[in-house]
Design an enzyme around this catalytic site. Structure first.
Site, PDB file in Angstrom:
ATOM      1  N   CYS A   1      44.116  37.931  47.873  1.00 33.49           N
ATOM      2  CA  CYS A   1      43.419  36.685  48.187  1.00 33.49           C
ATOM      3  C   CYS A   1      42.326  36.395  47.163  1.00 33.49           C
ATOM      4  O   CYS A   1      41.227  36.962  47.238  1.00 33.49           O
ATOM      5  CB  CYS A   1      42.826  36.762  49.594  1.00 33.49           C
ATOM      6  SG  CYS A   1      41.900  35.300  50.071  1.00 33.49           S
TER       7      CYS A   1
ATOM      8  N   CYS B   1      39.213  34.733  48.665  1.00 33.26           N
ATOM      9  CA  CYS B   1      38.390  35.667  49.457  1.00 33.26           C
ATOM     10  C   CYS B   1      37.565  36.586  48.563  1.00 33.26           C
ATOM     11  O   CYS B   1      36.388  36.838  48.829  1.00 33.26           O
ATOM     12  CB  CYS B   1      39.274  36.530  50.354  1.00 33.26           C
ATOM     13  SG  CYS B   1      40.377  35.638  51.438  1.00 33.26           S
ATOM     14  N   ASP B   2      38.186  37.102  47.522  1.00 35.95           N
ATOM     15  CA  ASP B   2      37.600  38.214  46.770  1.00 35.95           C
ATOM     16  C   ASP B   2      37.262  37.897  45.318  1.00 35.95           C
ATOM     17  O   ASP B   2      36.674  38.729  44.627  1.00 35.95           O
ATOM     18  CB  ASP B   2      38.562  39.416  46.798  1.00 35.95           C
ATOM     19  CG  ASP B   2      38.840  39.892  48.221  1.00 35.95           C
ATOM     20  OD1 ASP B   2      37.914  39.824  49.044  1.00 35.95           O
ATOM     21  OD2 ASP B   2      39.976  40.308  48.494  1.00 35.95           O
TER      22      ASP B   2
END
Length: 316
Positions: free
Chosen positions: A134, A137-138
């Site tokens: 992701c 997300c990261d």
């Protein structure tokens, strides 16, 4: 555990599940929209969505929230729970979860798919410590650093381009000599001077220092030459698998676990429907998922109407 009864239980709150809940509840059915996590599915892991009608571009989490607000406006409930088993009793179905049990006339399965693992050393050991599926997300953890993306489809190339907004350099490693992504996505990536491609190669190991990853090791399939690339992060996009394990005993999936349905999203078991990315089909996009969900919700309404009419005739 509490036994809860609904006309329809929708399992999975991604775009297909939310559309199904919208259509079923708008038809005045009692609906439970059930998921093991937050609504939105993989849209929550998508930076920008540019191919959903009505929006030139929208963030995945924003579209998730808008769809959820729409899906519950006619009274559908939302609940958490991981499905353990489903039993078909004919005129009703029972669902066991780790939270509550359900009895329902119809089930719509919209559990989607998950990212496939590489199955190489270091992949699980460093998950959350440099290994991710992701970018949205990261990606922020790797500002001004070098990251590697593994894969050559839409997700790999789109997320690779997104990562260039944060990282200094993005290396995309693909096992073939050309990408599988849509042409417009490829063109953007090829024009991006922060993206470098490594072709015809497989990653064999993710290397770390016991705290975080430091590099990836691989081999060129044609030359048989090994290589090692220093990297702070690795983002893996090498295909998807259906999230259908709790339902496979029902005998309504193919050998790989994808649900087999007709055009009404009906499986071979009356009253059980499937929609979205968990279905056996070619194109898996947000727009096709919502299409499936709408059809499934309406099909569930027709099924329950006929079921109720039969029951009324028998009792009269």
């Amino acid at each position: 555990m509490t036994l809860k009864k609904y006309d329809v239980v929708v399992i999975g709150a991604g775009p297909a599940g939310m559309a199904a809940a919208l259509y079923a509840s708008r038809a005045n059915l009692s609906v439970m929209l059930l998921d093991r996590g937050i609504y939105g599915g993989q849209m929550n892991n998508t930076a920008e969505i540019e191919n959903y009608p009505g929006f030139k571009s929208i963030l995945g989490p924003d579209l998730s929230q808008a769809m959820y607000d729409s899906s519950v406006q006619f009274g559908a409930d939302f609940g958490y729970g991981t499905v353990k088993s489903v039993v078909d009793h004919g005129n009703y179905k029972s669902i066991e979860t780790d939270a509550d049990d359900y009895e329902t006339k119809a089930i719509i399965i919209a559990t989607g798919s998950s990212y496939r693992r590489l199955g190489i050393p270091g992949e699980e050991e460093y998950r959350g410590r440099g290994v991710s599926n992701c970018a949205i997300c990261d990606g922020a953890f790797f500002k001004k650093q070098h990251v590697v993306v593994i894969g050559g489809g839409d997700s790999a190339v789109e997320e690779g381009e997104y990562l260039t907004r944060l990282a200094d350099k993005v290396t995309i490693i693909h096992r073939r000599d050309q990408l599988r992504a849509q042409q417009i996505i490829q063109e953007r990536a090829f024009k991006n001077d922060k993206i470098e491609f490594v072709w015809d190669s497989n990653v064999k190991e993710i290397v770390g220092d016991d705290n975080k990853i430091t590099a990836v090791k691989g081999i060129n399939k044609k030359t048989k030459e090994s290589f090692e690339i220093d990297a702070a992060g690795v983002f893996i996009y090498v295909g998807i698998e259906p999230m259908s394990e709790p339902f496979r005993s029902l005998g309504i999936t193919d050998e790989k676990g994808w649900f087999i349905t007709d055009g009404d999203m009906a499986t071979s078991i009356p009253g059980i429907f499937a929609a979205g990315d968990v279905r056996q089909k070619d194109l898996r996009q947000v727009v096709t998922a919502t299409n499936d969900g709408g059809i499934a919700g309406q099909s569930a309404y027709h099924y329950i109407t006929e079921l109720d009419n039969k029951t009324a005739n028998v009792n009269s």
